[in-house]
Enzyme design. Structure first.
Site, PDB file in Angstrom:
ATOM      1  N   ARG A 123      -0.321   3.024   5.442  1.00 23.03           N
ATOM      2  CA  ARG A 123       0.839   3.411   5.017  1.00 23.03           C
ATOM      3  C   ARG A 123       0.614   4.065   3.706  1.00 23.03           C
ATOM      4  NH1 ARG A 123       5.176  -1.417   5.602  1.00 23.03           N
ATOM      5  NH2 ARG A 123       5.705  -0.904   3.417  1.00 23.03           N
ATOM      6  N   LYS A 179       6.645 -10.572   6.904  1.00 24.11           N
ATOM      7  CA  LYS A 179       8.271 -10.277   7.292  1.00 24.11           C
ATOM      8  C   LYS A 179       8.333  -9.514   8.629  1.00 24.11           C
ATOM      9  CE  LYS A 179       9.565  -8.468   3.626  1.00 24.11           C
ATOM     10  NZ  LYS A 179       8.043  -8.300   2.772  1.00 24.11           N
ATOM     11  N   ARG A 195      -4.150  -3.735   6.157  1.00 27.87           N
ATOM     12  CA  ARG A 195      -3.007  -3.549   7.177  1.00 27.87           C
ATOM     13  C   ARG A 195      -3.078  -2.000   7.747  1.00 27.87           C
ATOM     14  NH1 ARG A 195       3.200  -4.229   5.707  1.00 27.87           N
ATOM     15  NH2 ARG A 195       2.661  -2.958   3.929  1.00 27.87           N
ATOM     16  N   ARG A 224       4.711  -2.572  -6.494  1.00 34.96           N
ATOM     17  CA  ARG A 224       5.662  -3.340  -5.405  1.00 34.96           C
ATOM     18  C   ARG A 224       5.786  -4.786  -5.723  1.00 34.96           C
ATOM     19  NH1 ARG A 224       3.102  -1.334   0.244  1.00 34.96           N
ATOM     20  NH2 ARG A 224       4.719  -2.893   0.922  1.00 34.96           N
ATOM     21  N   ARG A 273      17.657  -7.143  -1.350  1.00 41.67           N
ATOM     22  CA  ARG A 273      16.499  -7.091  -2.403  1.00 41.67           C
ATOM     23  C   ARG A 273      16.837  -7.092  -3.755  1.00 41.67           C
ATOM     24  NH1 ARG A 273      12.226  -4.280   1.113  1.00 41.67           N
ATOM     25  NH2 ARG A 273      10.409  -4.466   0.153  1.00 41.67           N
TER      26      ARG A 273
HETATM   27  P1  AP5 Z   1       3.736  -7.574   7.505  1.00 35.71           P
HETATM   28  O1  AP5 Z   1       4.305  -8.139   8.666  1.00 35.71           O
HETATM   29  O2  AP5 Z   1       3.426  -6.045   7.683  1.00 35.71           O
HETATM   30  O3  AP5 Z   1       4.200  -7.725   6.145  1.00 35.71           O
HETATM   31  P2  AP5 Z   1       5.733  -7.326   5.406  1.00 35.71           P
HETATM   32  O4  AP5 Z   1       6.245  -8.608   4.857  1.00 35.71           O
HETATM   33  O5  AP5 Z   1       6.769  -6.958   6.662  1.00 35.71           O
HETATM   34  O6  AP5 Z   1       5.318  -6.209   4.529  1.00 35.71           O
HETATM   35  P3  AP5 Z   1       5.933  -4.939   3.957  1.00 35.71           P
HETATM   36  O7  AP5 Z   1       4.928  -4.451   3.072  1.00 35.71           O
HETATM   37  O8  AP5 Z   1       6.580  -4.130   5.306  1.00 35.71           O
HETATM   38  O9  AP5 Z   1       7.128  -5.278   3.155  1.00 35.71           O
HETATM   39  P4  AP5 Z   1       7.886  -4.571   2.071  1.00 35.71           P
HETATM   40  O10 AP5 Z   1       8.857  -5.527   1.782  1.00 35.71           O
HETATM   41  O11 AP5 Z   1       7.085  -4.286   0.820  1.00 35.71           O
HETATM   42  O12 AP5 Z   1       7.886  -3.084   2.584  1.00 35.71           O
HETATM   43  P5  AP5 Z   1       9.224  -2.613   3.421  1.00 35.71           P
HETATM   44  O13 AP5 Z   1       8.826  -2.050   4.415  1.00 35.71           O
HETATM   45  O14 AP5 Z   1      10.266  -3.538   3.487  1.00 35.71           O
HETATM   46  O15 AP5 Z   1       2.175  -7.910   7.290  1.00 35.71           O
HETATM   47  C1  AP5 Z   1       1.507  -7.394   6.338  1.00 35.71           C
HETATM   48  C2  AP5 Z   1      -0.214  -7.600   6.917  1.00 35.71           C
HETATM   49  O16 AP5 Z   1      -0.533  -8.774   6.884  1.00 35.71           O
HETATM   50  C3  AP5 Z   1      -0.321  -6.820   8.186  1.00 35.71           C
HETATM   51  O17 AP5 Z   1      -1.654  -6.006   8.300  1.00 35.71           O
HETATM   52  C4  AP5 Z   1      -0.166  -7.971   9.072  1.00 35.71           C
HETATM   53  O18 AP5 Z   1      -0.996  -7.791  10.398  1.00 35.71           O
HETATM   54  C5  AP5 Z   1      -0.971  -9.192   8.294  1.00 35.71           C
HETATM   55  N1  AP5 Z   1      -0.414 -10.424   8.423  1.00 35.71           N
HETATM   56  C6  AP5 Z   1       0.826 -10.638   8.752  1.00 35.71           C
HETATM   57  N2  AP5 Z   1       1.214 -12.261   8.915  1.00 35.71           N
HETATM   58  C7  AP5 Z   1      -0.194 -12.735   8.478  1.00 35.71           C
HETATM   59  C8  AP5 Z   1      -0.720 -14.009   8.526  1.00 35.71           C
HETATM   60  N3  AP5 Z   1       0.160 -14.869   8.627  1.00 35.71           N
HETATM   61  N4  AP5 Z   1      -1.921 -14.041   8.406  1.00 35.71           N
HETATM   62  C9  AP5 Z   1      -2.820 -13.189   8.129  1.00 35.71           C
HETATM   63  N5  AP5 Z   1      -2.515 -11.768   8.129  1.00 35.71           N
HETATM   64  C10 AP5 Z   1      -1.153 -11.436   8.418  1.00 35.71           C
HETATM   65  O19 AP5 Z   1       9.858  -1.542   2.232  1.00 35.71           O
HETATM   66  C11 AP5 Z   1       9.161  -0.553   1.753  1.00 35.71           C
HETATM   67  C12 AP5 Z   1       9.536   0.279   0.699  1.00 35.71           C
HETATM   68  O20 AP5 Z   1      10.910   0.631   1.019  1.00 35.71           O
HETATM   69  C13 AP5 Z   1       9.732  -0.733  -0.414  1.00 35.71           C
HETATM   70  O21 AP5 Z   1       8.745  -0.737  -1.511  1.00 35.71           O
HETATM   71  C14 AP5 Z   1      11.280  -0.208  -1.121  1.00 35.71           C
HETATM   72  O22 AP5 Z   1      10.831   1.132  -1.778  1.00 35.71           O
HETATM   73  C15 AP5 Z   1      11.736   0.415  -0.034  1.00 35.71           C
HETATM   74  N6  AP5 Z   1      12.934  -0.452   0.468  1.00 35.71           N
HETATM   75  C16 AP5 Z   1      13.035  -1.062   1.479  1.00 35.71           C
HETATM   76  N7  AP5 Z   1      14.086  -1.878   1.474  1.00 35.71           N
HETATM   77  C17 AP5 Z   1      14.839  -1.691   0.471  1.00 35.71           C
HETATM   78  C18 AP5 Z   1      15.991  -2.275  -0.146  1.00 35.71           C
HETATM   79  N8  AP5 Z   1      16.623  -3.452   0.376  1.00 35.71           N
HETATM   80  N9  AP5 Z   1      16.350  -1.897  -1.463  1.00 35.71           N
HETATM   81  C19 AP5 Z   1      15.677  -0.908  -2.001  1.00 35.71           C
HETATM   82  N10 AP5 Z   1      14.399  -0.373  -1.491  1.00 35.71           N
HETATM   83  C20 AP5 Z   1      13.946  -0.781  -0.326  1.00 35.71           C
END
Ligand code: AP5
Length: 214
Positions: free
Chosen positions: A158, A13, A125, A169, A86
């Site tokens: 991270r 994402k 990552r 997660r 979410r």
């Molecule tokens: P990346 O682009 O980093 O993936 P992402 O989907 O952004 O992953 P996140 O882990 O950041 O998402 P998340 O939803 O768990 O965490 P968030 O930060 O929102 O890509 C991942 C890896 O793959 C990278 O190394 C990249 O280079 C590689 N890659 C990407 N695309 C690729 C492809 N096509 N092919 C190959 N490789 C690829 O949230 C963190 C925490 O915050 C949550 O767990 C929760 O506790 C809290 N939180 C956040 N938002 C909320 C909410 N709305 N409500 C409650 N808690 C929340």
């Protein structure tokens, strides 16, 4: 335009949002990035959020909803939302807030990726703690080992990317976040499913094409 990007942890994402804002004039709003910046700043909100993030749980709705709705407003309702909503209550509160402003979500994009790919992607990552750039040791490595291409800082893993936290997660995603997909399929916004297992450039092209048609 308001676009929601939904998908499991590690679906790509953040990677896609960074590319899409270069093509579309929208602000990238990532709830995860906001929490990470609050944690780095050792704020009250950051300390509270960290307790949940480190365990792979969601941060409670009451700490998320107002923060993200204000961010959407500050972006003049022109944004791509990454990681919010979410939960069903988050989606419902966002719908209500937008209705009050006579605006609505234009498109909901699901990045569909299986659990195995998620674990593989997240385990390799690395992120830059200073500028937020994201790398993958195999598919998107930095030019110089361990160093951010953009700002020269040392890249790190991270805290919530440890295997046991990632599995938690993923479970949280299936239980709490997947239900919002049916919520949006039933709503008037365009629902777009994209194969997230492709190369990043192919995914960006697919999304851009579908957004132009939406
Ligand atoms: P990346 O682009 O980093 O993936 P992402 O989907 O952004 O992953 P996140 O882990 O950041 O998402 P998340 O939803 O768990 O965490 P968030 O930060 O929102 O890509 C991942 C890896 O793959 C990278 O190394 C990249 O280079 C590689 N890659 C990407 N695309 C690729 C492809 N096509 N092919 C190959 N490789 C690829 O949230 C963190 C925490 O915050 C949550 O767990 C929760 O506790 C809290 N939180 C956040 N938002 C909320 C909410 N709305 N409500 C409650 N808690 C929340």
């Amino acid at each position: 335009m308001i676009v929601i990007l939904v998908g499991p942890p590690g679906a790509g994402k953040g990677t896609q949002c960074k590319k899409l804002v270069e093509q579309f004039d929208m602000k990238h709003l990532s709830s995860g990035d906001i929490f990470r910046s609050e944690i780095a700043g050792k704020t009250d909100l950051g300390q509270k959020a960290k307790q949940h993030i480190d365990k792979g749980e969601l941060v409670p709705d009451e700490l998320v909803i107002d923060m993200m709705i204000s961010a959407v407003k500050n972006a003049d309702y022109n944004c791509i939302l990454d990681g919010f909503p979410r939960t069903l209550p988050q989606a419902e509160q966002l719908d209500k807030a937008l209705e009050k402003e006579n605006t609505k979500i234009d498109a909901v994009i699901e990045l569909a990726v299986n659990d195995e790919t998620v674990v593989q992607r997240i385990s390799k990552r690395r992120v830059c703690p200073d500028c937020g750039a994201v790398y993958h040791l195999e598919t998107m490595p930095p030019m110089q080992d361990g160093i951010c291409d953009k700002c020269g800082s040392k890249i790190i893993q991270r805290d919530d990317d440890k295997r046991e936290v990632v599995l938690e997660r993923l479970e949280t995603y299936h239980k709490m976040t997947e239900p919002i997909i049916s919520h949006y399929k039933d709503a008037s916004a365009a629902y777009i499913e994209i194969d997230g297992s492709q190369r990043p450039e192919a995914i960006t092209n697919d999304i851009a094409q579908r957004l132009k048609e939406a």
